[in-house]
Structure formats: structure tokens, C-alpha cells
Design an enzyme around this catalytic site. Structure first.
Site, PDB file in Angstrom:
ATOM      1  N   ALA B 103       0.817  -1.214   0.000  1.00 50.95           N
ATOM      2  CA  ALA B 103       0.000   0.000   0.000  1.00 50.95           C
ATOM      3  C   ALA B 103       0.851   1.264   0.000  1.00 50.95           C
ATOM      4  CB  ALA B 103      -0.919  -0.010   1.214  1.00 50.95           C
ATOM      5  N   LYS B 104       2.084   1.155   0.453  1.00 49.85           N
ATOM      6  CA  LYS B 104       3.036   2.276   0.471  1.00 49.85           C
ATOM      7  C   LYS B 104       2.411   3.526   1.079  1.00 49.85           C
ATOM      8  CE  LYS B 104       5.821   0.381  -3.296  1.00 49.85           C
ATOM      9  NZ  LYS B 104       5.068  -0.820  -3.730  1.00 49.85           N
ATOM     10  N   ARG B 105       1.745   3.357   2.219  1.00 50.42           N
ATOM     11  CA  ARG B 105       1.100   4.468   2.894  1.00 50.42           C
ATOM     12  C   ARG B 105       2.089   5.238   3.769  1.00 50.42           C
ATOM     13  NH1 ARG B 105      -2.358   2.687  -0.447  1.00 50.42           N
ATOM     14  NH2 ARG B 105      -4.549   2.462   0.094  1.00 50.42           N
TER      15      ARG B 105
END
Lengths: 281, 281
Positions: B103-105
Site C-alpha cells: 500500500a506504500k502508505r
């Protein structure tokens, strides 16, 4: 601001709104079900109902709305439905408003293209926030949408913001490298940048690198940033600032008059902005 | 791997799986409706049906599955439903598998906490990928989940990866600062790091900073990274690597035998991994 027919139409419409409303206020729709008025919890869709009432009460005082996707994802499918209903409601009823998905996405090229599709096509936002860590090909798929705006994180408002952004590279601090490098990517006029209000001292330096780009400025209010300080060095001839307030406005009240309380807080900020615009124009 | 009862149980279970399956393969479930077999498009939920058949065919050869959220968000509500059904299907039928939301949040503290809730509680993934640009308080809400894994981007596999990650700071390249600084945050043993296979030359340097942490390694296959090169400096006594392949496996075939074609590709990688593990153990 859907159906923009021309490139950068949305920026021109934004500037027009700022002039007409004498406001450069962006309202952050960060809806936490533990903080909204209890009477809304019995609605079929409490998140959308909350947003709808906030938007209806404040749309003449604000030029932009910015739902942060985290608050919607935390509620799963229902959250995503509420996000979709919120953006549809704005696009249908207040098409002049500038809409920002605060998503802070960024991935390898083909994957960023899917995120761009999600926010620009499926949900039809005018703008999306993007994280720079993965570099050029992680941002350019967003910039490829010529009538949309890509808002790149530069200097963020949070406590850890300077952990990396403040590191000196060979030439200068990382956030300055981000700003300068982004200007070399495709369609750089479609860029805005996130610069936190809590870092007001940095605005003069930032304006040397990006004298005309709009800056999306979170951190006024709950996080402690000051509007006057930001405007001192941040304003441009087109205003060039979108000042975001989330919690300070949307949670101003927590009973049945919450929308009116939100409107009052938005009005205070709009009045302060009107005075600043008059003094500077 | 839901219902982990003890801190780091999921890491121990992961190592056990690697030993039993003689594989450290992670399969990326990046489902693009324009690339999946046409006959699936008439199903009620083509994305989930595709994932289900891929997982059923490959679960004995892989230890982890990694849906990238971009590919689900691009299809709106239906995409999120398919993502939810996919993770539920894995947790119910193959609870031993390690699940990663790619998700690379990353956002300010209170907002990152909402993302952590979304992926660790609502969707019940074992791990989530997180971007470091916003620093400590953007990552620590993920690390606060003691029985979950936070996979921080360090050196990514894409073309633009070195735009910023390779910049020299006062002391060293940015990606090294990210690795070193992350080790000072809370619960650093819950960290893994993303290091792209296309940057195999960097693994020796990275292992000096994080000698024992697991690395999630995308970029083998379609992006051109080489398994042997990565293992040469990346392996640890516990293996310490999860090698991801997405397109190379899931799109190996595009007719009714697509799951079998995917299994064949997964088998080739597993066999190569078994040989490497035998040579090194």
C-alpha cells in the site's frame, strides 16, 4: 470541478473562486466515527451524512475540500462508498469546488498509473497528493493527466517531517531537491506542493524555488501553524496558497448544531483570509 | 496468518514456512482486468476468481502473497470488495501464509494510525508496506501493532528509485539514513525493508546496516532483477529474503489453463530457491 474541458482549467477556476469568495480555505474531511455527533450514528451512512452537512454549511466560505483517504479506508467498503458518495455529491452540487484526494500515493510507474486511474477517473477528483520517495516514474503517471493537479509532498507539517526532508544532500536539503527535481518532470505546471504551516520559516526559501506554484498548506489549527506567518512569504499574485483546516472546523461542535459550528469556524478563517487578500492586492 | 497470539509469531511462522516449502517466494497479486483470461470476465467477481485460482494453484510453492492496493482501488468499490474477499480467503483456507498489503502508505501520526487500522484490523493483513518520506511519527503507528510487520521502503526497484534515495546526505545516501533511522523507532524488530532486486549491487552495503532483518525484494522477472545476484549478499541465517514476482507468474498464461501456467512459473522459481537454500544451509 469535473468535466474540465481545457488543460489547467481547474487552476483557473480555482483562482476565480479565490477572488469571488475572498477565501483560500480548504476543508479537510477527515471523518472519525468516534468524533462525529452521536445522533448521526443511526443514519444509514453516517460518514456521508456528516460530510454532506459540513459541505452544505461551508461551501460558500471554502474553495476546496480534501478528504484524507486513510479515514475512509479504516472503515472498509463502507468507508470507500462514503468517499465515493462525497466526491459525487460535490461534483454534482458544487462543481466549482476544487477537490483533493489526500492519498499520498506513489509506486513504480505501471502501479502509479493505476492509482491515477483510481483518483482521477474512477472517483473524479481534481487533484491527488503524491509522495516523492520513489522518484520520477512514480509521479509522472499522475502528471500525465493534463487537466488534473498532482500535489507533491515537499515539506510536511508533522513532527517527523524533518527526519529525512531536512537532511542535507550534496547541495541542499532533501525537500529542496524534491522541489527542484519535480520541476524537471513532465507537465510541471500541473504540480502543487504540500508545505506544512508548522514550517512557516521555510516559506521564503521555498518561494525561491517555486515562486508561482500553488502550495497546499496543512497544519493551521490543531497542529499549531499560523496563517499570518504562512502568508507573509507564501502569497503570490494569484494567491498561490490553499490553507487546509480539518479538525479545527469539522469538529468545532459535536451536537445537532455541528454544521453551524463548523460554518462559524470556517467564517473566522475566511474573514482573516479576506483581510490578508485585501491588504495584499 | 491471522490470530497470531504472540508478538512476532508471524515472523517465526514465516521462517518455518520457508524451511518446510524450501521457498521464499512472494507472489504479487496485481490484477489488471485487461490482462486476465477473457473467460473470467463473465464471473460475478473476476478479480477474486482470478486470485482464488492463482492462490489455490501456487500456495504450496509460495510463502507470501502481496496484493498491491493500486490495482484494487482502480476498480473502486468492486476492487475493494475483491481485495477483502482475497485476504479473507487466504486467512480462512491457508492461514500459514504471510500476507502483505502493498500500500506504500504514510501520513501524519493520527492519520497513519487510521491506515494501520485499515490494513491490520479491518482487512487483517500480516504486513503493510509504508513510505518513509514523512519520518518517525508517520511510521510508528504501524510499528505499534506488535504482532504485525511494517515493511518500510528503502531502495526501490523502479527507474526513478535513485532520484532521491541515492542522494548523498551529510553522511551517506538517503536510503541508508532511512535504514539507520528506522532502527531507532519503536519495535524495530517488527520492521522489514523493501529493497529492489534491480539494485543487487547494493545488498552488501544494506546488510552492513540491517544484517538480520527480512528484505522484501520486488523486481525479479519483468523488471529485470536476478535471483542469484540478490541472494549472494542478501541471504541471512533465517533466509532473510522474500522475493516477489507478480507479472512473471500471474500472467504466465491467459487462457483457461492460466493457473497451471502460473504454477509452472512459481515452481521454476521455487526450485531455484531450493537449490540456493541447500547450497547455503
Amino acid at each position: 470541478m469535473h468535466n474540465s474541458l481545457f488543460e489547467l482549467m481547474n487552476k483557473q477556476e480555482l483562482i476565480l473562486q479565490i477572488q469571488q469568495k475572498k477565501s483560500f480555505l480548504c476543508i479537510g474531511l477527515d471523518v472519525d466515527l468516534t468524533k462525529i455527533p452521536k445522533h448521526l450514528l443511526t443514519c444509514e451512512d453516517p460518514i456521508f451524512e456528516f460530510n454532506k452537512q459540513i459541505i452544505d454549511a461551508t461551501h460558500q466560505l471554502a474553495v476546496a475540500y480534501k478528504p484524507n483517504t486513510a479515514f475512509y479506508e479504516a472503515y472498509g467498503i463502507k468507508g470507500w462508498q462514503a468517499l465515493g458518495k462525497t466526491i459525487d455529491y460535490i461534483n454534482k452540487n458544487y462543481p466549482e469546488l476544487f477537490t483533493i484526494a489526500d492519498a499520498k500515493r506513489g509506486d513504480i510507474g505501471n502501479t502509479s498509473a493505476m492509482y491515477a486511474k483510481a483518483f482521477f477517473e474512477d472517483l473524479n477528483f481534481d487533484a491527488v497528493t503524491v509522495a516523492p520517495y520513489m522518484g520520477s516514474d512514480s509521479v509522472e503517471p499522475f502528471l500525465a493527466f493534463k487537466n488534473k493537479t498532482t500535489i507533491l509532498l515537499a515539506l510536511t507539517s508533522n513532527k517527523g517531517g524533518l527526519d529525512f526532508q531536512g537532511l542535507k544532500t550534496d547541495n541542499q536539503e532533501l525537500y529542496k531537491e524534491v522541489l527542484k527535481t519535480a520541476l524537471t518532470w513532465q507537465n510541471p505546471k500541473n504540480l502543487m506542493f504540500v508545505v506544512g504551516a508548522t514550517k512557516a520559516d521555510y516559506f521564503a526559501e521555498i518561494r525561491k524555488i517555486v515562486p508561482n506554484h500553488f502550495l497546499l498548506v496543512p497544519g493551521v489549527g490543531a497542529q499549531g501553524g499560523n496563517l499570518q506567518d504562512v502568508c507573509k512569504f507564501g502569497l503570490t499574485k494569484d494567491c498561490g496558497l490553499l490553507i487546509n483546516s480539518s479538525r479545527g472546523i469539522i469538529y468545532a461542535g459535536n451536537d445537532e448544531n455541528f454544521a453551524k459550528a463548523a460554518k462559524n469556524e470556517a467564517f473566522k478563517l475566511q474573514q482573516e483570509m479576506e483581510q490578508i487578500l485585501n491588504e495584499n492586492n
